[in-house]
Design a protein around this motif. Structure first.
Motif, PDB file in Angstrom:
ATOM      1  N   TYR A 157      38.240  37.704  49.816  1.00 31.66           N
ATOM      2  CA  TYR A 157      37.969  38.777  48.856  1.00 31.66           C
ATOM      3  C   TYR A 157      36.976  39.749  49.493  1.00 31.66           C
ATOM      4  O   TYR A 157      35.794  39.465  49.606  1.00 31.66           O
ATOM      5  N   ASP A 158      37.469  40.922  49.894  1.00 37.85           N
ATOM      6  CA  ASP A 158      36.616  41.931  50.519  1.00 37.85           C
ATOM      7  C   ASP A 158      35.744  42.612  49.470  1.00 37.85           C
ATOM      8  O   ASP A 158      36.186  42.847  48.345  1.00 37.85           O
ATOM      9  N   GLU A 159      34.521  42.963  49.856  1.00 34.65           N
ATOM     10  CA  GLU A 159      33.552  43.597  48.939  1.00 34.65           C
ATOM     11  C   GLU A 159      33.435  42.776  47.646  1.00 34.65           C
ATOM     12  O   GLU A 159      33.556  43.288  46.530  1.00 34.65           O
ATOM     13  N   CYS A 160      33.172  41.497  47.797  1.00 36.22           N
ATOM     14  CA  CYS A 160      33.215  40.578  46.661  1.00 36.22           C
ATOM     15  C   CYS A 160      32.101  40.817  45.648  1.00 36.22           C
ATOM     16  O   CYS A 160      32.147  40.278  44.536  1.00 36.22           O
ATOM     17  N   HIS A 161      31.093  41.614  46.008  1.00 30.20           N
ATOM     18  CA  HIS A 161      30.034  41.925  45.038  1.00 30.20           C
ATOM     19  C   HIS A 161      30.545  42.792  43.883  1.00 30.20           C
ATOM     20  O   HIS A 161      29.874  42.920  42.866  1.00 30.20           O
ATOM     21  N   CYS A 162      31.745  43.368  44.034  1.00 29.94           N
ATOM     22  CA  CYS A 162      32.305  44.210  42.958  1.00 29.94           C
ATOM     23  C   CYS A 162      32.678  43.380  41.733  1.00 29.94           C
ATOM     24  O   CYS A 162      32.636  43.881  40.605  1.00 29.94           O
ATOM     25  N   GLN A 163      33.093  42.149  41.919  1.00 29.49           N
ATOM     26  CA  GLN A 163      33.317  41.188  40.832  1.00 29.49           C
ATOM     27  C   GLN A 163      34.268  41.698  39.740  1.00 29.49           C
ATOM     28  O   GLN A 163      33.932  41.723  38.560  1.00 29.49           O
ATOM     29  N   TYR A 164      35.465  42.139  40.161  1.00 29.21           N
ATOM     30  CA  TYR A 164      36.462  42.542  39.167  1.00 29.21           C
ATOM     31  C   TYR A 164      36.918  41.322  38.367  1.00 29.21           C
ATOM     32  O   TYR A 164      37.250  40.278  38.937  1.00 29.21           O
TER      33      TYR A 164
END
Length: 499
Positions: free
Chosen positions: A124-131
């Motif tokens: 999961y790329d850029e996982c801090h986005c937390q969709y």
């Protein structure tokens, strides 16, 4: 007939290989949800490509999740460069090939499309986005190994979805190694915090930031012209971060009036193709576009390494991650690139510089600490400004040294000078002017204090300074007539050697 281009060799740097091994060690011990934390330039995509190639070699089904069409294409190109076969799960894409072992997936498309196999590995790329829909999708496959990629694992609640974190390499070491360029940062004119409203998430509202920012658009253009000529001799490739489309439009118009071509890319673009064409032109070494003005689309994962200048016009109150993602867009190294500039018209440097420098030096730390960094509201304070802003040029200080002009902050001695009156010491007034609260009886007889002091010094002197040394009968007023008494004159140094 097209010329065949052999794939690039996928070779890991030493610290990247160490990070991969740390992930494997975690998996062997039962930690199946791990974050690979690495700042801009550390090679997260290369690490991911290595993991995907290994999955393909073993016949595992692996998904690489991204949240932008541009990142789908960018990742796909990287895998092509390394000769890694893959399909693309994104809209109506000609590379739809769901039976390939590796799939590059848009998280929006993945949420409404079925795949022929359950995943063994999810990256999961850029996982801090937390969709939400992405986290729910991953939860459906508890047996799959999950690897999250991010430079900024600072979002609240990440600890609920990830069990551990591997830190790859600090930004400071990447700068030292030559893999990153440390930007020269200037704190320029920006709206006052009092002009900025706060939204329900505790961040500055985009509308208030836009209204306040429009008032200083002329200053943004003037500062850019000044700094580009000062550092590069003329216009240089630039990216601008804007709070709203309306503000970005004002910026483009102001740059155009000054004779420069700035184009806006935003979530309101009529089509993905229109946005892609602007980005493709901007990537050219001889681009006709001097700058891109981004509104919500180029904050993360956008890589144009020869970008030399970044302009911050979108203020943040809590989001250290957004600030660091933005400044990272100008830090990538590139052949011939020896300098990068960051012009702060948002106040973000004054709010976040100390936290940013801490992460650059020491990394993100453990997950429990890192995930709290985006929850703290920062203020612009005079004390912080004094620490980080050079009083000579407006550049940013790292420690006592300005990284822009080289000015060094004077070292404070810790000695405080207080105006006062110098006067002779008069033992005769000692009893009268003794510090309030002292009640010793001897203070009423200052002569006895003097004699006691002289006797003590003689008793503890080296050698035979007194012929009667050691004779208890000499401990009297007549011990050394040559020593002046308090009544003779004010205190002056005496040649007697005292230890």
């Amino acid at each position: 007939m097209m010329n065949f281009i052999p794939p690039k060799e996928l070779t890991l740097r030493g610290y990247q290989a160490d990070a991969i091994e740390a992930l494997r060690s975690g998996i062997r011990s039962g930690v199946t949800r791990q974050i690979l934390c690495a700042g801009t330039g550390a090679g997260k995509t290369v690490c991911a490509a290595h993991l995907l190639r290994e999955a393909d070699r073993k016949g595992s089904y692996a998904l690489f999740l991204v949240d932008r069409v541009a990142l789908v294409n960018q990742t796909s190109q990287t895998l092509d460069d390394y000769g890694i076969r893959h399909g693309i799960v994104q809209g109506i894409n000609e590379r739809w090939a769901p039976f390939e072992n590796v799939q590059v997936c848009s998280v929006q498309t993945l949420a409404r499309r079925s795949l022929p196999r359950d995943p063994d590995l999810i990256i999961y790329d850029e996982c801090h986005c937390q969709y939400k829909h992405t986290l729910e999708y991953m939860a459906r496959y508890p047996r799959a190994i999950k690897i999250g990629l991010t430079a900024t694992p600072f979002a609240s609640g990440m600890g609920k979805h990830w069990d551990g974190m591997v830190n790859v390499r600090s930004s400071r070491l990447l700068i030292t190694d030559g893999h990153l360029i440390e930007p020269t940062i200037y704190v320029a004119k920006s709206p006052d915090d009092a002009e900025l409203g706060i939204n329900k998430l505790g961040e500055f509202s985009d509308r208030s930031a836009s209204d306040a920012g429009i008032k200083i658009v002329g200053d943004v253009v003037a500062e850019w012209i000044k700094k580009t000529h000062e550092h590069f001799g003329g216009p240089a490739k630039t990216i601008v971060f804007s709070p709203t489309v309306a503000h970005g439009r004002e910026l483009c118009d102001a740059f155009a009036a000054a004779g420069y071509n700035f184009q806006q890319v935003s979530y309101e673009d009529k089509s993905d193709e229109e946005r892609a064409s602007k980005i493709d032109e901007f990537k050219k070494p001889d681009s006709l576009i001097h700058g891109l003005v981004s509104c919500g689309v180029l904050t993360k994962g956008f890589d144009v390494p020869d970008t030399l200048i970044g302009i911050s016009c979108k203020p943040y109150r809590k989001s250290l991650s957004s600030h660091m993602q933005e400044i990272g867009r100008v830090m990538r190294s590139h052949p011939g690139k020896s300098k990068a500039l960051w012009l702060d018209h948002s106040g973000n440097i004054e709010r976040f510089a100390l936290d940013m420098f801490d992460v650059w030096e020491n990394g993100a730390g453990d997950l429990s600490h890192a995930e709290k960094r985006d929850t703290i509201a920062r203020k612009r304070e005079a004390q912080t400004r004094e620490q980080v802003v050079c009083r000579e040029c407006g550049g940013v200080m790292r420690g006592p040294l300005c990284m822009a002009c080289g000015w060094e902050r004077p070292v404070r001695s810790g000695i405080v000078a207080v105006d006062g009156e110098m006067r002779a010491f008069d033992l005769g007034r000692m009893a009268i002017e003794a510090r309030p609260g002292l009640r010793a009886e001897c203070l009423k007889r200052p002569r006895s204090v003097w004699d006691a002091a002289v006797n003590y010094c003689i008793e503890h002197s080296r050698g035979q300074d007194c012929a009667h040394h050691g004779d208890p009968t000499t401990h009297s007023m007549n011990i050394r007539p040559a020593i002046p008494r308090p009544s003779d004159h004010p205190f002056q140094p005496h040649p007697t050697r005292l230890i």
